[in-house]
Motif scaffolding. Structure first.
Motif, PDB file in Angstrom:
ATOM      1  N   ASN A 124      17.891  58.968  27.161  1.00 19.25           N
ATOM      2  CA  ASN A 124      19.093  58.993  26.339  1.00 19.25           C
ATOM      3  C   ASN A 124      19.091  57.738  25.489  1.00 19.25           C
ATOM      4  OD1 ASN A 124      19.734  61.141  28.060  1.00 19.25           O
ATOM      5  ND2 ASN A 124      21.905  60.674  27.969  1.00 19.25           N
ATOM      6  N   ALA A 125      19.535  57.876  24.252  1.00 16.44           N
ATOM      7  CA  ALA A 125      19.729  56.745  23.356  1.00 16.44           C
ATOM      8  C   ALA A 125      21.221  56.420  23.400  1.00 16.44           C
ATOM      9  CB  ALA A 125      19.276  57.092  21.945  1.00 16.44           C
ATOM     10  N   LEU A 126      21.566  55.312  24.036  1.00 17.45           N
ATOM     11  CA  LEU A 126      22.954  54.926  24.263  1.00 17.45           C
ATOM     12  C   LEU A 126      23.367  53.917  23.204  1.00 17.45           C
ATOM     13  CD1 LEU A 126      22.716  54.433  28.142  1.00 17.45           C
ATOM     14  CD2 LEU A 126      23.242  56.534  26.864  1.00 17.45           C
ATOM     15  N   VAL A 127      24.375  54.244  22.412  1.00 20.56           N
ATOM     16  CA  VAL A 127      24.783  53.437  21.266  1.00 20.56           C
ATOM     17  C   VAL A 127      25.987  52.573  21.632  1.00 20.56           C
ATOM     18  CG1 VAL A 127      25.583  53.499  18.876  1.00 20.56           C
ATOM     19  CG2 VAL A 127      23.939  55.219  19.693  1.00 20.56           C
ATOM     20  N   TYR A 128      25.856  51.284  21.343  1.00 15.56           N
ATOM     21  CA  TYR A 128      26.925  50.311  21.563  1.00 15.56           C
ATOM     22  C   TYR A 128      27.156  49.570  20.257  1.00 15.56           C
ATOM     23  CZ  TYR A 128      25.604  51.168  26.390  1.00 15.56           C
ATOM     24  OH  TYR A 128      25.309  51.775  27.588  1.00 15.56           O
ATOM     25  N   ASP A 129      28.273  49.824  19.618  1.00 18.15           N
ATOM     26  CA  ASP A 129      28.631  49.094  18.402  1.00 18.15           C
ATOM     27  C   ASP A 129      29.475  47.906  18.861  1.00 18.15           C
ATOM     28  OD1 ASP A 129      28.651  48.550  15.698  1.00 18.15           O
ATOM     29  OD2 ASP A 129      30.326  49.889  15.266  1.00 18.15           O
ATOM     30  N   ASN A 130      28.800  46.861  19.294  1.00 18.54           N
ATOM     31  CA  ASN A 130      29.423  45.725  19.971  1.00 18.54           C
ATOM     32  C   ASN A 130      29.955  44.670  19.011  1.00 18.54           C
ATOM     33  OD1 ASN A 130      28.901  46.682  22.576  1.00 18.54           O
ATOM     34  ND2 ASN A 130      26.823  45.855  22.538  1.00 18.54           N
ATOM     35  N   TYR A 131      30.530  43.635  19.583  1.00 18.93           N
ATOM     36  CA  TYR A 131      31.049  42.504  18.817  1.00 18.93           C
ATOM     37  C   TYR A 131      29.950  41.850  17.982  1.00 18.93           C
ATOM     38  CZ  TYR A 131      33.000  37.913  17.796  1.00 18.93           C
ATOM     39  OH  TYR A 131      33.432  36.783  17.156  1.00 18.93           O
ATOM     40  N   PRO A 181       9.326  62.349  30.357  1.00 10.93           N
ATOM     41  CA  PRO A 181       9.306  62.898  29.000  1.00 10.93           C
ATOM     42  C   PRO A 181       9.792  64.344  28.924  1.00 10.93           C
ATOM     43  CG  PRO A 181       7.173  61.933  29.566  1.00 10.93           C
ATOM     44  CD  PRO A 181       8.009  61.896  30.798  1.00 10.93           C
ATOM     45  N   ALA A 182       9.766  65.065  30.035  1.00 13.70           N
ATOM     46  CA  ALA A 182      10.208  66.462  30.035  1.00 13.70           C
ATOM     47  C   ALA A 182      11.737  66.584  30.067  1.00 13.70           C
ATOM     48  CB  ALA A 182       9.607  67.196  31.227  1.00 13.70           C
ATOM     49  N   ARG A 183      12.408  65.513  30.439  1.00 13.02           N
ATOM     50  CA  ARG A 183      13.877  65.520  30.486  1.00 13.02           C
ATOM     51  C   ARG A 183      14.420  65.630  29.066  1.00 13.02           C
ATOM     52  NH1 ARG A 183      17.756  61.620  29.852  1.00 13.02           N
ATOM     53  NH2 ARG A 183      19.639  61.891  31.090  1.00 13.02           N
ATOM     54  N   LYS A 184      15.547  66.275  28.921  1.00 10.57           N
ATOM     55  CA  LYS A 184      16.172  66.370  27.591  1.00 10.57           C
ATOM     56  C   LYS A 184      17.051  65.150  27.385  1.00 10.57           C
ATOM     57  CE  LYS A 184      18.827  69.393  24.582  1.00 10.57           C
ATOM     58  NZ  LYS A 184      18.253  68.812  23.414  1.00 10.57           N
ATOM     59  N   GLY A 185      16.646  64.281  26.479  1.00  6.93           N
ATOM     60  CA  GLY A 185      17.433  63.109  26.153  1.00  6.93           C
ATOM     61  C   GLY A 185      18.477  63.440  25.094  1.00  6.93           C
ATOM     62  N   ALA A 186      19.465  62.588  24.969  1.00  7.42           N
ATOM     63  CA  ALA A 186      20.534  62.798  23.998  1.00  7.42           C
ATOM     64  C   ALA A 186      20.928  61.467  23.377  1.00  7.42           C
ATOM     65  CB  ALA A 186      21.741  63.432  24.683  1.00  7.42           C
ATOM     66  N   LEU A 187      21.547  61.541  22.216  1.00  6.63           N
ATOM     67  CA  LEU A 187      22.145  60.381  21.578  1.00  6.63           C
ATOM     68  C   LEU A 187      23.611  60.366  21.994  1.00  6.63           C
ATOM     69  CD1 LEU A 187      21.828  58.047  19.453  1.00  6.63           C
ATOM     70  CD2 LEU A 187      22.738  59.679  17.804  1.00  6.63           C
ATOM     71  N   VAL A 188      24.046  59.243  22.595  1.00 11.93           N
ATOM     72  CA  VAL A 188      25.397  59.149  23.133  1.00 11.93           C
ATOM     73  C   VAL A 188      26.061  57.880  22.617  1.00 11.93           C
ATOM     74  CG1 VAL A 188      26.775  59.010  25.249  1.00 11.93           C
ATOM     75  CG2 VAL A 188      24.640  60.332  25.244  1.00 11.93           C
TER      76      VAL A 188
END
Length: 152
Positions: free
Chosen positions: A38-45, A129-136
């Motif tokens: 998963n690509a985990l997005v943090y729009d931090n300080y 690599p077989a797991r389905k990743g997501a953008l979160v």
């Protein structure tokens, strides 16, 4: 484009074109390199960061791409425990180390690829690599530093 992708693009558009372009390209390459994460997005300080986690949890993140007003860095979230024969990693904290990227092409340098491989091997949760990743989108700070350098 789904809403998470569109929101990430909105975050990126706040940066100077060169920084945003390097960030986009680096994130794209890491998503291709780590398809099950998963690509985990943090729009931090301080920065916009995208962490790559094999199970979608923050604590299992392995590497992240972070955009700052003047540069983009590749962070190794457990970099202090990695062997770094080419002495590329910067930082002296208890866990995290980083490399400032001159361009997204730096991710393809043999020494950087080796560090990424070492980080994957050392990860507590293994990359599948077989797991389905997501953008979160994980977090958006209400207060943030400017995303572009001050003029002057």
């Amino acid at each position: 484009m789904d809403s998470a992708e569109a929101q990430l693009e909105t975050f990126m558009a706040r940066y100077l074109p060169g920084v945003a372009g390097t960030g986009r390209a680096a994130i794209k390459r890491m998503r291709a390199r780590l398809p099950g994460c998963n690509a985990l997005v943090y729009d931090n300080y301080n920065a916009l960061a995208v962490s790559f986690s094999p199970d979608g949890t923050t604590r299992s993140g392995i590497v992240s791409i972070a955009l700052y007003p003047r540069w983009v860095s590749l962070f190794f979230l457990h970099g202090a425990r990695l062997e770094d024969p080419d002495h590329l990693l910067k930082g002296d904290g208890p866990a995290v180390r980083h490399i400032v990227l001159g361009s997204a092409d730096d991710l393809d340098l043999p020494s950087v690829r080796d560090l990424i491989d070492r980080a994957l091997d050392a990860a507590d949760v293994k990359h599948d690599p077989a797991r389905k990743g997501a953008l979160v989108i994980k977090a958006i700070s209400e207060v943030q530093r400017p995303r572009r350098p001050a003029k002057g």
